[in-house]
Each structure stands twice: as C-alpha cells, then as structure tokens.
Design an enzyme around this catalytic site. Structure first.
Site, PDB file in Angstrom:
ATOM      1  N   SER A   1     -18.112  37.565  55.295  1.00 47.65           N
ATOM      2  CA  SER A   1     -16.926  37.245  54.799  1.00 47.65           C
ATOM      3  C   SER A   1     -16.511  37.884  53.462  1.00 47.65           C
ATOM      4  O   SER A   1     -17.338  38.033  52.614  1.00 47.65           O
ATOM      5  CB  SER A   1     -16.591  35.812  54.842  1.00 47.65           C
ATOM      6  OG  SER A   1     -15.376  35.516  54.009  1.00 47.65           O
TER       7      SER A   1
ATOM      8  N   TYR B   1     -18.079  27.228  51.190  1.00 47.87           N
ATOM      9  CA  TYR B   1     -18.276  28.190  51.945  1.00 47.87           C
ATOM     10  C   TYR B   1     -18.483  29.299  51.823  1.00 47.87           C
ATOM     11  O   TYR B   1     -19.532  30.086  52.078  1.00 47.87           O
ATOM     12  CB  TYR B   1     -16.829  28.339  52.968  1.00 47.87           C
ATOM     13  CG  TYR B   1     -16.578  29.404  53.861  1.00 47.87           C
ATOM     14  CD1 TYR B   1     -17.472  29.331  55.234  1.00 47.87           C
ATOM     15  CD2 TYR B   1     -15.775  30.394  53.582  1.00 47.87           C
ATOM     16  CE1 TYR B   1     -17.263  30.397  55.810  1.00 47.87           C
ATOM     17  CE2 TYR B   1     -15.747  31.493  54.455  1.00 47.87           C
ATOM     18  CZ  TYR B   1     -16.317  31.516  55.694  1.00 47.87           C
ATOM     19  OH  TYR B   1     -16.335  32.770  56.509  1.00 47.87           O
TER      20      TYR B   1
ATOM     21  N   LYS C   1     -21.891  32.052  52.538  1.00 51.93           N
ATOM     22  CA  LYS C   1     -22.283  33.265  52.982  1.00 51.93           C
ATOM     23  C   LYS C   1     -22.784  34.020  52.015  1.00 51.93           C
ATOM     24  O   LYS C   1     -23.589  35.092  52.454  1.00 51.93           O
ATOM     25  CB  LYS C   1     -20.475  33.871  53.345  1.00 51.93           C
ATOM     26  CG  LYS C   1     -20.031  33.109  54.325  1.00 51.93           C
ATOM     27  CD  LYS C   1     -20.464  33.483  55.668  1.00 51.93           C
ATOM     28  CE  LYS C   1     -19.722  33.180  56.762  1.00 51.93           C
ATOM     29  NZ  LYS C   1     -20.229  33.390  58.201  1.00 51.93           N
TER      30      LYS C   1
END
Length: 337
Positions: free
Chosen positions: A124, A148, A152
């Site tokens: 991402s 989050y 990643k």
C-alpha cells in the site's frame, strides 16, 4: 501456472483472479470469508468460464496453507489476505498485527515447506507516510502513521530480509494507491459491510439513496478546490498489474517494490462531479472538519511500473465511476455477490 490467491474472494483478489484465469493460469482461492462472500466463487466461474478451487481457511493456519500449496501444485502466490481499515487498526492494533504480520509469517513458512519462492504482495502507498514530495516514487522514504500502515511496512521489510537470505526468492511488493471500480459484468465489485470506509462506495450509496449525504472531510487544503487529492486506480488496471508482476518475477530474482497508480490525482469533489455525470444522480455532500492524519494530496509516480513491468493504467475516472454505478445497481437488484 498454478497460482494461489490468499484473500482471493475479496475485492482486489477476485478481480485479479479474472485476469489470471483469462491469461490461462489456474487459480486457487484461499479466504476465510471475513470480508467477502462465498458466492464470488460462482461469479468468477461465470465470468471466466472456468471453475476455480476454493479453500476456506485463515491466513494464520500454516498447516492448511502447506497442504493447499502441495495439493494444488502451486508455483506462485499472490498475497491479498489482510485487514485494511486504517481507523479500525487504531482501535484493534493486536488484531491487525496478528492477521497481517503473523499471517504473512505463516504463509512464508508454508511456502518454504514446499519450496515455493515466487510471491506478489499486496502492499500500500500508506508505507510512504506523510508525503515529503509529490509524485511519490519508490525511493521516497518509508514510514507509517497507523497500525495498518505499520503492518504493511513491517511485512515489506520482512520480505526484503527473506529475499536477501536466499537467492531463490522472487518477491514483488505492489504499492497500491486508491483502487476503485468494478468488473464490467457487475458480478464482482467493492461491497463493504456496514458503513463504507472508502470514498467511491460511499458516493455510490448516496447516489442510490441509501445514505443521505457524503461527508467531505475538509475543504481548506492547499489543492485546486480545497478537498483532498488522491490517486484513484481502476481495480481492473490494478489486477492487470499483478499479472505483469508475475511476468517480471519469472526473469528477476530478489525483492522489488513497485507503485501501482495512475500518476495523477483527483479531488473528492472531482470524484463527486464525475459520478453525478455518469450516473445522472445527485450526490449531496456536506463539508465537515478535517480528519486527523489525512494529507492534502497523495499520488504516484508510476514510471517504474511502466519501465520494469510493462504496465500502465488504461482506464480513467469515468470508467471507474461507470463500473461502480453499474455494480451498485446490480447489487440493489440482488443479482451480484
């Protein structure tokens, strides 16, 4: 090639399954259905004319993953399975680290057990954190501002270590910007449970009369109309990027990070106007205060994908809005998902 898609019945995984199957690959879908629907498996068979094997399982189950990889003769893995809501990750960090980081470790253990070294990871643009310059290229410093994003980034760093440890590994980390849209069949698309976290499905639900108005978080950013600017990419373009990454890895070992974006940004209000034009529906909105952590603008420099993968985005904002609206209407009639 036999390819395992973790999170294969999810939004991006399902569209990638279509592209892979249409390119002649055999696809195995692995998903725990926590944010998807089993009916997607049948929709994929209908779209592609090819049945797909589905295994219901958790990404943290290394034993089931190993059995699945071995039984299906898997040659490459595309890893989509992961929790992905920024706000939720702040409230549930342990759940996010367990699913995303621990799940990836389980997958790597399973791949090692059966000697599979080709992996495409669903990463991402959040790994770039607050943009220091635009457009964002792959050399931009990485950081993260929420659990989050940190999950990643941590996975990317783990995968880099893994690739350095053994030259047989071939790993691509595809840094997505903002996927939107749906397959032309309208049988698969973004179908969030509850209140949508992303802009496009929220706009679609407002246009359909399911929600009163869109909340626009801030109109005082240093952008042309004051609203946030993001790089929106059609999910079918994104899906084709995974096929291109597999082709690249066939000839390149090691670890590779590549942006998948259009290379330009659109504002929230531009998206609203484009959706109104395509749908013929009004999208009422109200301006509310900025959200903590939001940035004014974020968009990709996608030259590396063009140069190394031979890939570039082909579909524009109207294509994204048109396919989303078609999927929304089909969903209301009960004929999709």
């Amino acid at each position: 090639m036999n390819i395992l898609l973790t999170g294969g019945t999810g939004y991006i995984g399902s569209h990638t399954a279509v592209v892979l199957a249409q390119a002649g690959h055999d696809v195995v879908l692995y998903d725990n259905l926590s944010n998807s629907d089993r009916r997607v498996v049948n929709h994929l068979a209908h779209i592609t004319g090819r049945p797909m094997t589905f295994v219901e399982g958790d990404i943290r189950d290394a034993e089931l993953l190993t059995r699945t990889l071995r039984a299906a003769g898997i040659e490459a893995v595309i890893h989509f399975a992961g929790l992905k809501a920024v706000g939720e990750s702040v409230d549930k960090p342990v759940e996010y680290y367990a699913n995303n980081v621990q799940g990836t470790i389980s997958l790597l253990q399973a791949m090692q057990a059966v000697s599979i070294g080709t992996l495409v990871f669903s990463s991402s643009a959040t790994v770039y954190g607050e943009p220091q310059y635009l457009p964002l290229d792959e050399k931009h410093p990485t950081s993260a501002t929420n659990p989050y994003g940190r999950s990643k980034l941590h996975i990317e760093e783990m995968l880099l270590d893994v690739a350095k440890s053994d030259q047989r590994w071939r790993i691509a980390c595809l840094r997505y910007f903002n996927p939107v849209g749906a397959h032309d069949s309208a049988l698969i698309g973004e179908s969030p449970r509850g209140i949508p976290n992303n802009l496009m499905p929220y706009i679609a639900q407002v246009a359909a009369g399911q929600r009163q108005a869109l909340q626009v978080f801030g109109d005082d950013y240093p952008t042309p109309d004051g609203t946030g600017v993001r790089d929106y990419i059609h999910v079918m373009d994104l899906a084709r990027g995974h096929l291109a990454a597999l082709g690249f890895l066939a000839h390149h070992a090691g670890w590779h990070a590549v942006n998948l974006g259009t290379g330009h940004g659109s504002s929230v209000l531009e998206m609203v106007r484009a959706f109104e034009h395509v749908s013929g529906q009004s999208v009422p909105y109200k301006i509310t205060p900025r959200r903590p952590g939001d940035v004014a603008a974020c968009y990709a420099k996608a030259d590396k994908a063009a140069r190394e993968l031979g890939w570039s985005a082909q579909l524009g904002l109207e294509d994204m809005c048109r396919s989303t609206w078609k999927f929304q209407r089909q969903s209301e009639s009960g004929s999709s998902r």
